[in-house]
Design a protein around this motif. Structure first.
Motif, PDB file in Angstrom:
ATOM      1  N   TYR A  28      -6.420   5.507   1.664  1.00 58.03           N
ATOM      2  CA  TYR A  28      -6.139   4.525   0.619  1.00 58.03           C
ATOM      3  C   TYR A  28      -7.035   3.336   0.893  1.00 58.03           C
ATOM      4  N   PHE A  79      -6.692   2.717   4.779  1.00 58.48           N
ATOM      5  CA  PHE A  79      -5.532   3.283   5.448  1.00 58.48           C
ATOM      6  C   PHE A  79      -5.635   4.800   5.373  1.00 58.48           C
ATOM      7  N   ARG A 101     -10.453  -4.263  -3.689  1.00 56.20           N
ATOM      8  CA  ARG A 101     -10.317  -2.895  -3.205  1.00 56.20           C
ATOM      9  C   ARG A 101     -10.930  -1.902  -4.185  1.00 56.20           C
ATOM     10  N   ALA A 140      -4.197   8.057   5.236  1.00 60.01           N
ATOM     11  CA  ALA A 140      -2.870   8.620   5.000  1.00 60.01           C
ATOM     12  C   ALA A 140      -2.817  10.079   5.412  1.00 60.01           C
ATOM     13  N   PRO A 173      -6.394   3.454  -5.500  1.00 57.87           N
ATOM     14  CA  PRO A 173      -7.419   3.412  -4.456  1.00 57.87           C
ATOM     15  C   PRO A 173      -7.428   4.623  -3.529  1.00 57.87           C
ATOM     16  N   GLU A 227       8.415  12.581   8.910  1.00 60.18           N
ATOM     17  CA  GLU A 227       9.202  11.444   8.443  1.00 60.18           C
ATOM     18  C   GLU A 227       8.532  10.792   7.236  1.00 60.18           C
ATOM     19  N   SER A 228       9.299   9.968   6.576  1.00 61.21           N
ATOM     20  CA  SER A 228       8.823   9.297   5.379  1.00 61.21           C
ATOM     21  C   SER A 228       7.571   8.477   5.685  1.00 61.21           C
ATOM     22  N   GLY A 229       6.565   8.577   4.829  1.00 62.15           N
ATOM     23  CA  GLY A 229       5.342   7.800   5.023  1.00 62.15           C
ATOM     24  C   GLY A 229       4.280   8.506   5.845  1.00 62.15           C
ATOM     25  N   CYS A 230       4.506   9.781   6.216  1.00 60.58           N
ATOM     26  CA  CYS A 230       3.528  10.445   7.073  1.00 60.58           C
ATOM     27  C   CYS A 230       2.425  11.115   6.262  1.00 60.58           C
ATOM     28  N   GLY A 231       2.513  11.075   4.946  1.00 63.46           N
ATOM     29  CA  GLY A 231       1.411  11.575   4.139  1.00 63.46           C
ATOM     30  C   GLY A 231       1.691  12.862   3.377  1.00 63.46           C
ATOM     31  N   LYS A 232       2.925  13.269   3.301  1.00 62.46           N
ATOM     32  CA  LYS A 232       3.248  14.536   2.637  1.00 62.46           C
ATOM     33  C   LYS A 232       2.929  14.489   1.137  1.00 62.46           C
ATOM     34  N   SER A 233       3.419  13.456   0.488  1.00 62.55           N
ATOM     35  CA  SER A 233       3.173  13.365  -0.959  1.00 62.55           C
ATOM     36  C   SER A 233       1.683  13.227  -1.249  1.00 62.55           C
ATOM     37  N   THR A 234       0.987  12.574  -0.359  1.00 64.28           N
ATOM     38  CA  THR A 234      -0.449  12.398  -0.557  1.00 64.28           C
ATOM     39  C   THR A 234      -1.147  13.754  -0.589  1.00 64.28           C
TER      40      THR A 234
HETATM   41  N1  LIG Z   1      -1.311   3.609  -3.538  1.00 60.36           N
HETATM   42  C1  LIG Z   1      -1.244   3.436  -2.200  1.00 60.36           C
HETATM   43  N2  LIG Z   1      -1.963   2.440  -1.629  1.00 60.36           N
HETATM   44  C2  LIG Z   1      -1.911   2.239  -0.303  1.00 60.36           C
HETATM   45  N3  LIG Z   1      -1.206   2.970   0.546  1.00 60.36           N
HETATM   46  C3  LIG Z   1      -0.467   3.981   0.055  1.00 60.36           C
HETATM   47  C4  LIG Z   1      -0.450   4.264  -1.344  1.00 60.36           C
HETATM   48  N4  LIG Z   1       0.382   5.308  -1.559  1.00 60.36           N
HETATM   49  C5  LIG Z   1       0.837   5.660  -0.332  1.00 60.36           C
HETATM   50  N5  LIG Z   1       0.332   4.880   0.639  1.00 60.36           N
HETATM   51  C6  LIG Z   1       0.605   4.976   2.076  1.00 60.36           C
HETATM   52  O1  LIG Z   1       0.251   6.260   2.499  1.00 60.36           O
HETATM   53  C7  LIG Z   1       1.186   6.751   3.430  1.00 60.36           C
HETATM   54  C8  LIG Z   1       1.624   8.120   3.049  1.00 60.36           C
HETATM   55  O2  LIG Z   1       2.369   8.054   1.875  1.00 60.36           O
HETATM   56  P1  LIG Z   1       3.113   9.338   1.294  1.00 60.36           P
HETATM   57  O3  LIG Z   1       2.123  10.448   1.213  1.00 60.36           O
HETATM   58  O4  LIG Z   1       3.776   8.929   0.034  1.00 60.36           O
HETATM   59  O5  LIG Z   1       4.197   9.650   2.419  1.00 60.36           O
HETATM   60  P2  LIG Z   1       5.419  10.668   2.390  1.00 60.36           P
HETATM   61  O6  LIG Z   1       5.389  11.400   1.102  1.00 60.36           O
HETATM   62  O7  LIG Z   1       5.206  11.528   3.566  1.00 60.36           O
HETATM   63  O8  LIG Z   1       6.653   9.852   2.552  1.00 60.36           O
HETATM   64  C9  LIG Z   1       2.324   5.766   3.481  1.00 60.36           C
HETATM   65  O9  LIG Z   1       2.276   5.067   4.698  1.00 60.36           O
HETATM   66  C10 LIG Z   1       2.089   4.846   2.343  1.00 60.36           C
HETATM   67  O10 LIG Z   1       2.407   3.533   2.712  1.00 60.36           O
END
Ligand SMILES: Nc1ncnc2c1ncn2[C@@H]1O[C@H](COP(=O)(O)OP(=O)(O)O)[C@@H](O)[C@H]1O
Ligand SMILES: [Mg+2]
Lengths: 326, 296, 267
Positions: free
Chosen positions: C15, C22, B281, C24, C62, C43-50
């Motif tokens: 990612y 993926f 990756r 995000a 990545p 909801e959790s995992g929708c990309g907010k932290s990203t």
């Molecule tokens: N380092 C990473 N590698 C691959 N996928 C990631 C990584 N970090 C986060 N993700 C994926 O990106 C998506 C969004 O993550 P995140 O922004 O943390 O969500 P949230 O903060 O909304 O809960 C999630 O589905 C997570 O699985």
């Protein structure tokens, strides 16, 4: 400090355990333990010395527990018996002299390779996936997976015999008597370089890998990300946030690694004919000099426990969470 | 398990490591086909350098080094795998029982584990082996198995502690499954990567330690193994008389086996712990950044 | 647009995987005005932290911010900042509170030290000046200045999060990103902290990008809300409007799953 006190008690127990192994091992073997341990001594030692030796190792009339206590009491009064091969030299004298060389060699090698290995591991982890990381990781794998016997023999062959850069044995020029002279120290240093480099080669890779893995596991921690978000320099984040924390598990793995270090040094000393514990032991094994063989286990265990304790103390100094709190 | 296999196939370290180990295994098994010499017999003049007749030269007793090397591989591999297996079985069992049962059981096992960890291993082995006398390879394997399980027990215990908290274990407990079944069928499969790392690590340790013990003169000198080759060569002062082949042959063989096994071990570690992985990756990411598709 | 403090447009983040990527964050655009609190819900995992990470350019491989994405802050093009400007930009312009209160402070450095390294890096001040500033900031969040000599483990979770907030405000940034700042804390502490943030915001005038999955908090605390669903921004607008008249199906379902909201928060 309760934490350190607990460790000291534990070490005491471990030392008694090593002594217990020494006590029971000859008695568990088939045949007569006295004959087994002192077969060579019987012909070489005067009868009264043989009696004294038997007493030291707990071969007295009476039940097993009495024998055991006799043995423990001789150990804790510092009586490890006499060497059969070098009669009448006491084992403590023989090993004590050798220990000095070993501690010098092993201490230096451990320190150098711990510092160097942790540094390389830190750099590799910080730039993970880069070419530098790949080179460092792969070399570390290679260096750790080659037995110390092999490394020592090859180093001796290449740098000692073939290139002739370093002496091929002993700790100093035999023509020089030990003294506080420059010539003597120069000779000691010159003789120590090859064993030292060999040991460092064996040890550094392990520390590199440990540090790299610990640090990579820490790089995702919030405080590391926050340090980056604060706009701190890469160096500051790498050293004071990531590496400083990764050092804690690395230091505690150092305690376990010390066993390998001691083992590696035994072999290296034999190959380089270095007058430390390893070589003394080798001679003892060839001569089946059991008092010396048993004594080295106790001395090595004690050395290991002392080094473990030093590691414990530095751990407490490094981790503020252990300071002050019970 | 399936995942482990897919991971192994994609991982270059794993591939090279496996190739090395299999090659050595193959050579060991095919030893009678690969040499005409009896490894124990005097088949030439003493300390002959490598030649067409003796491709790796001869020992001081005039034995063929290549023949000794490939027959010796059988011993080194057998001891390595037998001792590695024993170490892993003991360590895994103790680790899972301590981690899963907790309480007094855990305290006792952990106490002994920590104790064994601070008594230096090689000096301990030396004492035991010296009392056993000239220990044959399998006796050495047995001694190793009984004294070197502590590290494995410790890491398995730590892993068990975290697996124990998972839902499927709780569910099995609710269903009233007996403890041994939970440990064997719920916990064990889920600590498998640790067990794998422990096994390969133990094989490496056993191979190295057997060679070391024999080198130090604690083995049976009549057995043909890499360790006794080193011992005999050292005793014959092979290096100082210039018979480097006598000593370098087993050296390089040990190094090669060690490297192969370590590569495998690191690969398993990377597969089990994705954060350590650097492979495909990252290469793709780098090429995407280079081609201007995106940035950080 | 031009009067926005933070302006995110067409932000797309992948990612990268060994074979497939993926996505995000998928083509997300939103603005945050000066002094405004903008909420990201979903909801959790929708990309907010990203998204939050992208605003300070904190991503590591990545993660890949795709070309065409734009993030502007106070007129600066964040994605084009060079190394030096980026180091300068971080914390001075955008500070950040992370998800886990327990884990945002370096366990082996004194609190004082964790203020000092920010202040020294960005203002070049001396240790004594830094101490004075640290004391001032700690007072803001009701922590005794004497305690700056303590280590993080000597504070409770709520106190630690307040310390982080104090560190955030040390340079008077224009924007504070808060990624689920109170998730790890209990309800009482959570209220306390949010109230304090609100007061500080009114005094100092910074904007907040507020991320949570707790809709009750969100409606109460934010001026405007953006709702995210698997990487896409499906709806955004003033809190009132999003709450009373959600347009998107997903938003409606989101509200429906929090029945207690109807009476409790706005009533
Ligand atoms: N380092 C990473 N590698 C691959 N996928 C990631 C990584 N970090 C986060 N993700 C994926 O990106 C998506 C969004 O993550 P995140 O922004 O943390 O969500 P949230 O903060 O909304 O809960 C999630 O589905 C997570 O699985
Ligand atoms: Mg999040």
């Amino acid at each position: 400090m309760p934490f350190l006190l607990r460790r000291i008690l534990f070490y005491l127990a471990a030392f008694v355990a090593a002594a217990t192994i020494n006590f029971f091992l000859p008695r568990l073997m088939p045949g007569d333990p006295v004959a087994l341990m002192f077969s060579s001594a019987a012909s070489e030692l005067p009868p009264e010395s043989l009696e004294a030796l038997k007493l030291t190792f707990g071969f007295v009339d009476g039940p097993l527990w009495k024998q055991y206590l006799t043995y423990l009491s001789s150990i804790f009064t510092g009586d490890l018996g006499v060497s059969v091969k070098y009669f009448p030299l006491p084992v403590t004298d023989l090993l004590g002299r050798a220990l000095l060389w070993t501690v010098g060699l092993v201490g230096t090698a451990t320190l150098v390779s711990f510092v160097l290995g942790s540094f390389l591991g830190m750099v590799a982890a910080w730039r993970r996936g880069s070419r530098l990381d790949v080179v460092l990781s792969v070399s570390a794998i290679f260096a750790t997976s080659i037995p110390a016997v092999v490394t020592s023999l090859v180093a001796l062959f290449v740098f000692g015999f073939t290139l002739g850069w370093f002496p091929t044995g002993y700790a100093h020029d035999p023509a020089l008597d030990p003294s506080f002279s420059l010539a003597f120290f120069a000779s000691v240093a010159h003789h120590a370089i090859l064993p030292l480099i060999t040991l460092c080669f064996v040890l550094t890779g392990g520390f590199t890998v440990t540090m790299r893995n610990n640090m990579i596991n820490l790089l995702g921690q919030d405080y590391v990300v926050m340090a980056r978000a604060k706009g701190l320099s890469d160096r500051r984040v790498m050293v004071w946030y990531a590496a400083r924390n990764a050092l804690l598990p690395t230091v505690s793995s150092l305690a376990i690694a010390l066993g390998t270090v001691l083992g590696g040094s035994l072999v290296t000393e034999v190959v380089f004919n270095y007058p430390g514990l390893g070589n003394t032991l080798y001679q003892a094994i060839l001569a089946r000099d059991y008092p010396v063989i048993q004594g080295q286990l106790l001395v090595m265990t004690a050395a290991m426990l002392v080094s473990n304790f030093i590691v414990d103390v530095s751990y407490v100094l490094l981790d503020p969470r252990l300071k002050g709190s019970g | 398990m399936g995942q482990l296999w897919i991971g192994l196939r994609r991982n270059r370290k794993a591939f090279i490591g496996l190739a090395i180990v299999l090659l050595i295994l193959l050579v060991a098994l095919a030893a009678p086909l690969l040499t005409e010499y009896n490894p124990a017999a005097r088949t030439g003049r003493p300390h002959q350098p490598p030649s067409a007749e003796h491709i790796l030269g001869t020992t001081r007793l005039g034995q063929d080094v290549w023949a000794r090397l490939i027959y010796g591989a059988q011993t080194s591999l057998a001891v390595g795998f037998a001792a590695g297996l024993l170490i892993t079985v003991v360590g895994t069992t103790l680790g899972i029982v301590a981690g899963y049962r907790g309480g007094k059981t855990d305290e006792v096992i952990s106490f002994f584990t920590n104790m064994v960890l601070v008594v230096p291993n090689l000096p301990l082995l030396l004492v035991i082996a010296s009392f056993v006398g000239q220990a044959g390879p399998m006796v050495i394997a047995l001694i190793l198995g009984l004294t070197s399980w502590a590290w494995g027990a410790r890491v398995t215990r730590a892993e068990t502690l975290s697996v124990k908290q998972r839902d499927f274990v709780k569910a099995a407990e609710m269903m009233g499954e007996p403890q041994w079944r939970i440990m064997a069928f719920e916990i064990l499969p889920n600590v498998f990567s640790i067990v794998g790392i422990n096994f390969i690590g133990s094989v490496i340790f056993a191979v190295i330690t057997e060679a070391t013990l024999e080198f130090l003169g604690l083995g049976d000198p009549n057995v043909i193994s890499w360790g006794t080759m080193l011992y005999n060569a050292q005793k014959a002062s092979a290096l100082s008389v210039g018979a480097w082949w006598d000593i370098l042959a087993p050296c390089l063989a040990l190094a090669l086996l060690g490297i192969g096994l370590s590569l495998l071990n690191f690969a398993v570690d990377e597969i089990a712990n994705p954060r350590l992985r650097t492979g495909g990756r990252l290469a793709r990411w780098t090429s995407l950044v280079k081609s201007g598709e995106g940035r950080l | 647009m031009s009067d926005a403090l933070l302006s995110v447009s067409n932000l797309t983040i992948d990612y990268i995987g060994a074979e497939t990527d993926f996505r995000a964050v998928d083509d997300v655009s939103f603005d945050v005005a000066p002094g405004e609190v903008f909420g990201l819900a979903g909801e959790s995992g929708c990309g907010k932290s990203t998204i939050a990470f992208a605003v300070s350019r904190l991503h590591a491989p990545p993660a890949l911010i795709r070309k065409g994405s734009q993030i502007r802050l106070a007129g600066r093009d964040v994605l084009r900042l060079n190394r030096k400007d980026l180091a300068d930009f971080r914390w001075r312009e955008v500070a950040m509170v992370f998800q886990s209160a327990m884990n945002s402070l370096n366990p082996v450095l004194r609190i004082e030290e964790q203020f000092y390294d920010v202040l020294r890096t960005h203002t070049g001040c001396t240790r004594n000046e830094a101490r004075a500033r640290t004391a001032e900031m700690l007072k803001l969040v009701d922590i005794k200045p004497e305690r700056m000599r303590d280590y993080p483990h000597q504070f409770s979770g709520g106190m630690r999060q307040r310390i982080v907030i104090a560190i955030c405000l040390a340079l008077d940034p224009k924007l504070v990103v808060m990624d689920e700042p109170t998730t790890a804390l209990d309800v009482v502490v959570q209220r306390e902290i949010l109230q304090r943030i609100d007061e500080l915001r009114r005094q100092r005038g910074f904007s907040v990008l507020f991320i949570t999955h707790d809709l009750g908090l969100m409606v109460q605390f934010c001026d405007r809300i953006g709702v995210m669903l698997s990487g896409k921004m499906v709806e955004q607008g003033p809190s009132e409007a999003i709450f009373r008249a959600p347009q998107h199906d997903y938003t409606k379902r989101l509200w429906a799953s929090f029945p207690s909201l109807k009476g409790g928060v706005l009533g």
